[in-house]
Write a protein that holds these residues in place. Structure first.
Motif, mmCIF file in Angstrom:
data_model
loop_
_atom_site.group_PDB
_atom_site.id
_atom_site.type_symbol
_atom_site.label_atom_id
_atom_site.label_comp_id
_atom_site.label_asym_id
_atom_site.label_seq_id
_atom_site.Cartn_x
_atom_site.Cartn_y
_atom_site.Cartn_z
ATOM 1 N N LYS A 106 0.835 -1.190 0.000
ATOM 2 C CA LYS A 106 0.000 0.000 0.000
ATOM 3 C C LYS A 106 0.875 1.248 0.000
ATOM 4 C CE LYS A 106 -4.225 -1.795 2.067
ATOM 5 N NZ LYS A 106 -5.265 -1.596 3.112
ATOM 6 N N LYS A 107 0.310 2.321 -0.562
ATOM 7 C CA LYS A 107 1.075 3.557 -0.735
ATOM 8 C C LYS A 107 0.372 4.725 -0.044
ATOM 9 C CE LYS A 107 2.835 1.859 -5.142
ATOM 10 N NZ LYS A 107 2.122 0.562 -5.050
ATOM 11 N N ALA A 108 1.183 5.567 0.601
ATOM 12 C CA ALA A 108 0.640 6.695 1.359
ATOM 13 C C ALA A 108 1.391 7.966 1.028
ATOM 14 C CB ALA A 108 0.738 6.419 2.859
ATOM 15 N N LEU A 109 0.647 9.071 0.993
ATOM 16 C CA LEU A 109 1.240 10.402 0.879
ATOM 17 C C LEU A 109 0.955 11.155 2.166
ATOM 18 C CD1 LEU A 109 2.449 12.933 -0.496
ATOM 19 C CD2 LEU A 109 0.175 13.344 -1.499
ATOM 20 N N ILE A 110 2.010 11.727 2.732
ATOM 21 C CA ILE A 110 1.884 12.538 3.948
ATOM 22 C C ILE A 110 2.449 13.919 3.649
ATOM 23 C CG2 ILE A 110 2.390 12.711 6.409
ATOM 24 C CD1 ILE A 110 3.373 9.699 6.120
ATOM 25 N N THR A 111 1.664 14.958 3.835
ATOM 26 C CA THR A 111 2.181 16.311 3.644
ATOM 27 C C THR A 111 2.835 16.786 4.937
ATOM 28 O OG1 THR A 111 0.100 17.397 4.282
ATOM 29 C CG2 THR A 111 0.384 16.819 1.949
ATOM 30 N N GLY A 112 3.827 17.660 4.792
ATOM 31 C CA GLY A 112 4.524 18.173 5.966
ATOM 32 C C GLY A 112 5.180 17.081 6.779
ATOM 33 N N ALA A 113 5.846 16.145 6.086
ATOM 34 C CA ALA A 113 6.330 14.927 6.766
ATOM 35 C C ALA A 113 7.831 14.903 7.003
ATOM 36 C CB ALA A 113 5.923 13.699 5.960
ATOM 37 N N ASN A 114 8.508 16.011 6.797
ATOM 38 C CA ASN A 114 9.959 15.997 6.968
ATOM 39 C C ASN A 114 10.392 16.135 8.418
ATOM 40 O OD1 ASN A 114 8.997 18.865 6.157
ATOM 41 N ND2 ASN A 114 10.923 19.262 7.238
ATOM 42 N N LYS A 115 9.447 16.436 9.322
ATOM 43 C CA LYS A 115 9.818 16.587 10.732
ATOM 44 C C LYS A 115 8.607 16.351 11.627
ATOM 45 C CE LYS A 115 8.973 21.595 10.868
ATOM 46 N NZ LYS A 115 9.533 22.914 11.247
ATOM 47 N N SER A 116 8.877 16.302 12.904
ATOM 48 C CA SER A 116 7.855 16.263 13.956
ATOM 49 C C SER A 116 6.836 15.137 13.748
ATOM 50 C CB SER A 116 7.150 17.625 14.063
ATOM 51 O OG SER A 116 8.081 18.655 14.323
ATOM 52 N N ILE A 117 5.556 15.452 13.907
ATOM 53 C CA ILE A 117 4.517 14.427 13.848
ATOM 54 C C ILE A 117 4.459 13.785 12.468
ATOM 55 C CG2 ILE A 117 2.040 13.980 14.031
ATOM 56 C CD1 ILE A 117 1.912 16.236 16.117
ATOM 57 N N GLY A 118 4.584 14.577 11.419
ATOM 58 C CA GLY A 118 4.541 14.035 10.071
ATOM 59 C C GLY A 118 5.626 13.003 9.830
ATOM 60 N N PHE A 119 6.816 13.284 10.328
ATOM 61 C CA PHE A 119 7.939 12.358 10.182
ATOM 62 C C PHE A 119 7.665 11.065 10.935
ATOM 63 C CE2 PHE A 119 12.088 10.728 11.628
ATOM 64 C CZ PHE A 119 12.727 10.562 10.400
ATOM 65 N N GLU A 120 7.110 11.187 12.115
ATOM 66 C CA GLU A 120 6.789 9.996 12.914
ATOM 67 C C GLU A 120 5.688 9.176 12.257
ATOM 68 O OE1 GLU A 120 6.919 7.080 15.730
ATOM 69 O OE2 GLU A 120 8.373 8.687 15.347
ATOM 70 N N ILE A 121 4.715 9.843 11.653
ATOM 71 C CA ILE A 121 3.670 9.116 10.914
ATOM 72 C C ILE A 121 4.316 8.301 9.788
ATOM 73 C CG2 ILE A 121 1.665 9.358 9.395
ATOM 74 C CD1 ILE A 121 1.030 11.980 10.952
ATOM 75 N N ALA A 122 5.241 8.934 9.079
ATOM 76 C CA ALA A 122 5.943 8.229 7.997
ATOM 77 C C ALA A 122 6.661 7.010 8.545
ATOM 78 C CB ALA A 122 6.933 9.177 7.323
ATOM 79 N N ARG A 123 7.363 7.174 9.637
ATOM 80 C CA ARG A 123 8.097 6.061 10.242
ATOM 81 C C ARG A 123 7.157 4.904 10.581
ATOM 82 N NH1 ARG A 123 10.699 8.426 14.583
ATOM 83 N NH2 ARG A 123 12.815 8.274 13.728
ATOM 84 N N GLN A 124 6.042 5.221 11.227
ATOM 85 C CA GLN A 124 5.142 4.163 11.667
ATOM 86 C C GLN A 124 4.454 3.458 10.497
ATOM 87 O OE1 GLN A 124 2.589 5.127 14.991
ATOM 88 N NE2 GLN A 124 4.153 6.364 15.985
ATOM 89 N N LEU A 125 4.120 4.203 9.440
ATOM 90 C CA LEU A 125 3.528 3.563 8.267
ATOM 91 C C LEU A 125 4.553 2.676 7.563
ATOM 92 C CD1 LEU A 125 1.261 6.328 6.683
ATOM 93 C CD2 LEU A 125 0.534 4.209 7.789
ATOM 94 N N LEU A 126 5.784 3.126 7.487
ATOM 95 C CA LEU A 126 6.844 2.308 6.901
ATOM 96 C C LEU A 126 7.024 1.014 7.694
ATOM 97 C CD1 LEU A 126 9.355 5.169 6.099
ATOM 98 C CD2 LEU A 126 8.411 3.597 4.407
#
Length: 245
Positions: free
Chosen positions: A2-22
Motif C-alpha cells: 500500500k502507498k501513502a502520501l503525507i504532507t509536511g512529513a519531513n519533521k515532527s509528527i509528520g515524520f513519525e507518521i511516515a516512520r510508523q507507516l513504513l
C-alpha cells in the motif's frame, strides 16, 4: 504494498507518521515544502532500515507545487491508498479576536484549509483506484466549537483567533468530504494528534510524537468496519476518541 502520501512529513509528527507507516509495510511519499529537508528525512529513515520511502516536494499553499507533486507521484504509481493532510502552520501568537492580522489569517487558511482542498482534489483520482482508500485530515481539538464554548473543557482558556478557526473550517470540509464519499469504500476522518511537544508549539506540548503519530496512523489504517465522517481526539476522550465538532 500500500502507498501513502503525507504532507509536511519531513519533521515532527509528520515524520513519525511516515516512520510508523513504513514499519507497517507501506510505501511512503514523504511530502516536504523544501525538497532538501525531505531528502534529509528520507536518509534518516533509510538509516533505520526503512527504505520504501521517497521525498516529494509539495507546498500545499501553492497550486502549481501541488499539481507538480501529483504529476511526479503519478509517474510512480497509479494508486494511492492513504492521504494524510498533515501540513499546517499556526500563524504565531498571540491571536486575539481584536488584534489578529487578517493577512496572517489568510496565510494560515491558505495552508490549513485551502491546502487540504488542493491536495485532496489533486490526488482523489489515485485514491479512487484503491480498494480501501483512507483520508485523514490532521485537525485539533482547538477547532471544536462545542468544546471552546464550554467553560469546563480542558483547553477552554487557550483561545486563538487565527489557528483555531482554521481547524474549525477544516473540520467542516472533512464533514462535507466524508458525506460526498459516503457510498464508497473511503474512510474520511479528522484526527487530533493531541498537545504534542514539537517546534510547532515551542515544545510546550505534553505528549510525545510517538503517541501523536500512532493516533493518526490508527485512523489511516482502519479496516472496512472502521469509522468515517468523525472527529477524534484520544487526548480529550481516551475511551472512544470521539469528540464533538
Amino acid at each position: 504494498m500500500k502507498k501513502a502520501l503525507i504532507t509536511g512529513a519531513n519533521k515532527s509528527i509528520g515524520f513519525e507518521i511516515a516512520r510508523q507507516l513504513l514499519q507497517k509495510g507501506y510505501h511512503v511519499y514523504l511530502g516536504s515544502r523544501k525538497l532538501e529537508n525531505g531528502a534529509e528525512a528520507v536518509e534518516k529513515l533509510k538509516a533505520e532500515g526503512l527504505a520504501a520511502v521517497k521525498a516529494v516536494q509539495i507546498d500545499v499553499s501553492n497550486t502549481a507545487s501541488v499539481k507538480a507533486a501529483r504529476a511526479e507521484i503519478g509517474k510512480k504509481t497509479e494508486v494511492l491508498d492513504v492521504l494524510i493532510n498533515n501540513a499546517g502552520i499556526n500563524g504565531g501568537m498571540p491571536q486575539t479576536a481584536l488584534t489578529a492580522d487578517a493577512d496572517i489569517m489568510n496565510e494560515v487558511y491558505n495552508t490549513n484549509v485551502f491546502g487540504v482542498v488542493r491536495v485532496t482534489q489533486a490526488f482523489i483520482d489515485l485514491l479512487r483506484k484503491s480498494d480501501q482508500p483512507r483520508i485523514v485530515n490532521v485537525s485539533s481539538s482547538q477547532g471544536s466549537l462545542t468544546l471552546h464554548s464550554d467553560p469546563t473543557s480542558k483547553y477552554y482558556n487557550h483561545k486563538g483567533a487565527t489557528y483555531h478557526p482554521s481547524k474549525s473550517a477544516l473540520n467542516m470540509y472533512t464533514i462535507n468530504l466524508a458525506y460526498e464519499l459516503r457510498d464508497t469504500n473511503f474512510k474520511v476522518n479528522a484526527v487530533d494528534p493531541g498537545f504534542t511537544a514539537t517546534d510547532f508549539n515551542n515544545h510546550r506540548g505534553t505528549g510525545t510524537v510517538e503517541e501523536a503519530g500512532a493516533r493518526i496512523v490508527k485512523y489511516a489504517t482502519v479496516d472496512a468496519s472502521g469509522p468515517t465522517g468523525k472527529f477524534f481526539s484520544e487526548e480529550i476522550n481516551p475511551e472512544t476518541g470521539v469528540i464533538p465538532w
